[in-house]
Motif scaffolding. Structure first.
Motif, PDB file in Angstrom:
ATOM      1  N   MET A  73       0.817  -1.212   0.000  1.00  0.00           N
ATOM      2  CA  MET A  73       0.000   0.000   0.000  1.00  0.00           C
ATOM      3  C   MET A  73       0.850   1.261   0.000  1.00  0.00           C
ATOM      4  SD  MET A  73      -3.410  -0.732   2.064  1.00  0.00           S
ATOM      5  CE  MET A  73      -2.862  -0.800   3.735  1.00  0.00           C
ATOM      6  N   SER A  74       2.121   1.121   0.385  1.00  0.00           N
ATOM      7  CA  SER A  74       2.911   2.345   0.568  1.00  0.00           C
ATOM      8  C   SER A  74       3.196   3.038  -0.753  1.00  0.00           C
ATOM      9  CB  SER A  74       4.234   2.034   1.269  1.00  0.00           C
ATOM     10  OG  SER A  74       4.986   1.177   0.416  1.00  0.00           O
ATOM     11  N   ASP A  75       3.295   2.252  -1.833  1.00  0.00           N
ATOM     12  CA  ASP A  75       3.592   2.868  -3.122  1.00  0.00           C
ATOM     13  C   ASP A  75       2.289   3.333  -3.757  1.00  0.00           C
ATOM     14  OD1 ASP A  75       5.671   1.823  -5.916  1.00  0.00           O
ATOM     15  OD2 ASP A  75       4.436   3.607  -5.583  1.00  0.00           O
ATOM     16  N   PRO A  76       2.056   4.639  -3.845  1.00  0.00           N
ATOM     17  CA  PRO A  76       0.746   5.115  -4.306  1.00  0.00           C
ATOM     18  C   PRO A  76       0.454   4.771  -5.744  1.00  0.00           C
ATOM     19  CG  PRO A  76       2.255   6.958  -4.051  1.00  0.00           C
ATOM     20  CD  PRO A  76       2.965   5.756  -3.539  1.00  0.00           C
ATOM     21  N   ALA A  77       1.444   4.876  -6.625  1.00  0.00           N
ATOM     22  CA  ALA A  77       1.200   4.582  -8.043  1.00  0.00           C
ATOM     23  C   ALA A  77       0.791   3.128  -8.204  1.00  0.00           C
ATOM     24  CB  ALA A  77       2.459   4.885  -8.844  1.00  0.00           C
ATOM     25  N   SER A  79      -0.492   1.244  -6.027  1.00  0.00           N
ATOM     26  CA  SER A  79      -1.772   0.898  -5.401  1.00  0.00           C
ATOM     27  C   SER A  79      -2.931   1.335  -6.277  1.00  0.00           C
ATOM     28  CB  SER A  79      -1.862   1.519  -4.010  1.00  0.00           C
ATOM     29  OG  SER A  79      -2.057   2.907  -4.132  1.00  0.00           O
ATOM     30  N   SER A  80      -2.788   2.470  -6.972  1.00  0.00           N
ATOM     31  CA  SER A  80      -3.929   2.874  -7.801  1.00  0.00           C
ATOM     32  C   SER A  80      -4.061   1.953  -9.004  1.00  0.00           C
ATOM     33  CB  SER A  80      -3.779   4.329  -8.250  1.00  0.00           C
ATOM     34  OG  SER A  80      -2.698   4.428  -9.140  1.00  0.00           O
ATOM     35  N   ALA A  81      -2.895   1.545  -9.578  1.00  0.00           N
ATOM     36  CA  ALA A  81      -2.972   0.602 -10.705  1.00  0.00           C
ATOM     37  C   ALA A  81      -3.624  -0.687 -10.239  1.00  0.00           C
ATOM     38  CB  ALA A  81      -1.574   0.330 -11.244  1.00  0.00           C
ATOM     39  N   ARG A  82      -3.237  -1.068  -9.019  1.00  0.00           N
ATOM     40  CA  ARG A  82      -3.795  -2.303  -8.476  1.00  0.00           C
ATOM     41  C   ARG A  82      -5.293  -2.172  -8.264  1.00  0.00           C
ATOM     42  NH1 ARG A  82      -1.870  -6.553  -5.227  1.00  0.00           N
ATOM     43  NH2 ARG A  82      -3.554  -7.363  -3.943  1.00  0.00           N
ATOM     44  N   ALA A  83      -5.694  -0.986  -7.776  1.00  0.00           N
ATOM     45  CA  ALA A  83      -7.129  -0.795  -7.522  1.00  0.00           C
ATOM     46  C   ALA A  83      -7.904  -0.881  -8.823  1.00  0.00           C
ATOM     47  CB  ALA A  83      -7.359   0.547  -6.844  1.00  0.00           C
ATOM     48  N   VAL A  84      -7.324  -0.269  -9.876  1.00  0.00           N
ATOM     49  CA  VAL A  84      -8.016  -0.303 -11.173  1.00  0.00           C
ATOM     50  C   VAL A  84      -8.147  -1.738 -11.649  1.00  0.00           C
ATOM     51  CG1 VAL A  84      -7.745   0.266 -13.596  1.00  0.00           C
ATOM     52  CG2 VAL A  84      -7.376   2.014 -11.880  1.00  0.00           C
ATOM     53  N   LEU A  85      -7.058  -2.495 -11.498  1.00  0.00           N
ATOM     54  CA  LEU A  85      -7.088  -3.891 -11.946  1.00  0.00           C
ATOM     55  C   LEU A  85      -8.145  -4.674 -11.189  1.00  0.00           C
ATOM     56  CD1 LEU A  85      -5.534  -5.600 -13.932  1.00  0.00           C
ATOM     57  CD2 LEU A  85      -4.082  -6.345 -12.064  1.00  0.00           C
TER      58      LEU A  85
END
Lengths: 287, 346
Positions: A73-77, A79-85
């Motif tokens: 979770m610490s890496d914001p970029a 985490s957002s890519a992950r959330a989109v996936l």
């Protein structure tokens, strides 16, 4: 003690011996009990040790999991890519879940593909049937839950090797039509049993129905006999209808028979019967 | 009324459990309501049967009507007989119009033309099952009503369920009549036998629960999960393995109840494989051996083997293929190297 006094010389020694033996026995018993207690205490200590160890290990595992999550979770970029996936995956899963509403849906399996054909008749969902196909070495049916009176082998022989889509759609037509015919016949027997005389003669495919029903005209009831033949197995309306009345019936009934015959050819069976009862009410109600 | 008919009715009534006699006589429909009310159904069965015979005398019941009572009894208690499944084959694609009267006429005609002394009864039931009872005689003797054959046929299916009488010599004639009447052209016996007629039907009509993989969650997902005993000191250390076994088991056997079979028989014609140094059998011929599994409910017991820890999951496909292959008699020959799948003979 009296026995000891009776045999004076040997008695005392014998008595002493007996007392010694008793004392020895008691000592042995006490020793045994002590050993058992020690053993129990040792085992309890071991259990405590092992559970402490297990708790420590569990705590370590939990800690590691937390660290991993934190790192993710610490890496914001990332985490957002992950959330989109994750959102995309959830979407697709949802689509796959409702795809069965289209009537034909499939899922890839270890051996091939498992298709689900859902049947429905006029906004009522009915049974689902499954066909599990193998794809290598050639396309063949591995397992299925299609009833035996549906000509599955014939349809497979015609279309399975060349055009799987056509195979599925023809099979779906057969199954849906059968489900529709069965639904109509079941509805007829369930809701209009008071108008039917005797039993309804059916067959497994529900493509031949023969029964007698009562028609009332001018407050007298007449029996009609109807034979519905569903020539097209992919159709849920009959191709041939024969409605007959007794020879001594009045002429107006012959017209009614012809009208009914026409109605059965166009409209679902239970709906036709529903229109009879409402028509009769209106006729009887009229002055 | 003939004495033989009276005796037959008496013996048939004696077979029926006392509490069921009234309902079966009502289904039979040959005695009127008033007549039935005169019978005291609380007395011993011998007396009830005598009363029934008396009333049948008044109604002059003949043997064909008496046979209907036998059909009703066997329909309610089919598990007292052993049923074999036969499969019929068609040549071309004829239209699937099954006409019941045509079927009956052809069947009776074929049997009667070969054998004059037969009693044939038909009875149709709600689930499209046609029950046929045949009592066989010879050209010189009357039909033996105490050893009838029963045939159950569902229209427009290629399967026939036959409970043959002891007189097996009439079986070819029976098969011929069935094939002719139902417009097929060949019939063969399947290797599937059981006492439970409904389970046999479930297997060949594919009505038992098979597990198919789909994307959408089916409503029957929640199996009754028994609440685990709340003893917190007990921890399942190999829960993963247990869940794996449950999952594999469910994939193979499905969720619902299994069809009821009483046995599975495997005839082995394989070579005995021993340590070559031990050289137990120096003749290279197949070691003949028959393995028979029997149980009051074979498939349920196979289903519970892996969760009970008595066998590894997944269970051998030789055991689990029984409902899918629709057979419980197998012949196992040597594995041939070019057909790795087909070593179980058809």
């Amino acid at each position: 003690m009296e026995e000891g006094k009776r045999n004076s010389a040997h008695g005392v020694f014998a008595h002493l011996e007996r007392l010694e033996a008793e004392a020895r026995e008691i000592a042995v018993k006490e020793e045994k009990m002590k050993q058992e207690e020690e053993k129990q205490a040792r085992l309890k200590a071991r259990v405590r040790e092992l559970s402490l160890q297990r708790d420590m290990l569990l705590a370590k595992v939990r800690l590691q999991k937390k660290l991993r999550e934190k790192r993710a979770m610490s890496d914001p970029a990332k985490s957002s890519a992950r959330a989109v996936l994750e959102w995309k995956i959830k979407n697709i899963k949802g689509m796959l879940q409702i795809s069965y509403l289209t009537g034909i849906s499939g899922k890839q399996t270890k051996q091939g593909v498992c298709f689900c054909i859902s049947t429905a008749y006029e906004s009522t969902y009915l049974d689902s049937y499954y066909v599990h196909l193998l794809v290598k070495p050639e396309v063949q049916i591995y397992q299925h839950s299609v009833p035996t009176f549906i000509p599955l082998e014939e349809i497979a022989k015609k279309y399975l090797q060349t055009d799987i889509g056509r195979f599925l759609s023809v099979l779906s037509d057969h199954l849906n039509a059968y489900a529709g015919r069965k639904y109509q016949a079941d509805q007829l027997q369930e809701h209009f049993s008071d108008q039917i005389e005797g039993t309804v003669q059916r067959n497994s495919l529900c493509n031949l129905l023969v029964f007698n029903y009562k028609v009332s005209s001018k407050s007298k009831t007449f029996p009609f006999n109807v034979r519905l033949l569903y020539g097209d197995l992919c159709c849920s309306l009959p191709t041939e209808v024969n409605v007959s009345c007794t020879p001594d019936a009045p002429a107006s009934l012959a017209e009614m028979a012809a009208a009914h015959s026409d109605l059965f050819r166009r409209v679902a069976l239970h709906k036709a019967f529903r229109s009879f009862s409402s028509a009769e009410e209106s006729v009887d109600g009229a002055p | 009324m003939d004495e033989t008919v009276a005796e037959y009715i008496r013996r048939t009534v004696l077979k029926i459990p006392r509490d069921e006699i009234k309902t079966m006589l009502e289904k039979w429909g040959l005695l009127s309501e008033t007549q039935l009310q005169t019978i005291n159904f609380r007395q011993i069965k011998e007396s009830i049967s005598q009363d029934v015979v008396q009333l049948c005398e008044e109604n002059s019941v003949d043997i064909k009507q008496a046979a209907v009572l036998d059909i009703i009894y066997n329909h309610v208690y089919p598990n007292k007989r052993v049923w074999c499944v036969y499969q019929m084959k068609k040549t071309g694609e004829e239209a699937e119009f099954f006409d019941l009267t045509d079927f009956k006429k052809k069947f009776k005609g074929r049997l009667r033309s070969a054998l004059k002394n037969v009693t044939i009864n038909f009875r149709e039931y709600e689930d499209n099952a046609i029950w046929i009872r045949i009592a066989w005689g010879t050209p010189y003797t009357k039909p033996n009503q105490y050893k009838p054959s029963y045939v159950v046929y569902h229209s427009q299916t290629p399967y026939v369920f036959i409970s043959a009488s002891v007189l097996k010599s009439n079986l070819p004639l029976l098969c011929q009549a069935l094939v002719l009447a139902s417009n097929y052209h060949d019939i063969r016996e399947m290797e599937l036998r059981s006492h439970s007629l409904n389970s046999l039907k479930d297997i060949v009509f594919k009505r038992y629960s098979q597990n198919f993989q789909t994307h959408y969650p089916r409503p029957l997902q929640e199996r009754n999960v028994a609440p685990k005993s709340a003893d917190l000191r007990i921890i399942q250390e190999n829960r993963n393995e247990k869940e794996r076994i449950e999952r594999v088991n469910r994939e193979v056997f499905g969720d619902g109840p299994q069809p009821k079979l009483e046995f599975a028989q495997y005839k082995l014609e394989t070579m005995f494989k021993s340590d070559p140094q031990m050289d137990v059998l120096d003749k290279k011929e197949p070691f003949r051996c028959l393995v028979k599994f029997s149980s009051p409910h074979l498939l349920e017991s196979l289903k519970s083997l892996a969760p009970a820890g008595m066998a590894d999951a997944p269970i051998s496909p030789l055991l689990t293929c029984i409902p899918q292959k629709a057979r419980n008699y197998f012949k196992i020959r040597e594995k041939k190297h070019f057909f790795p799948e087909s070593f179980v003979s058809p």
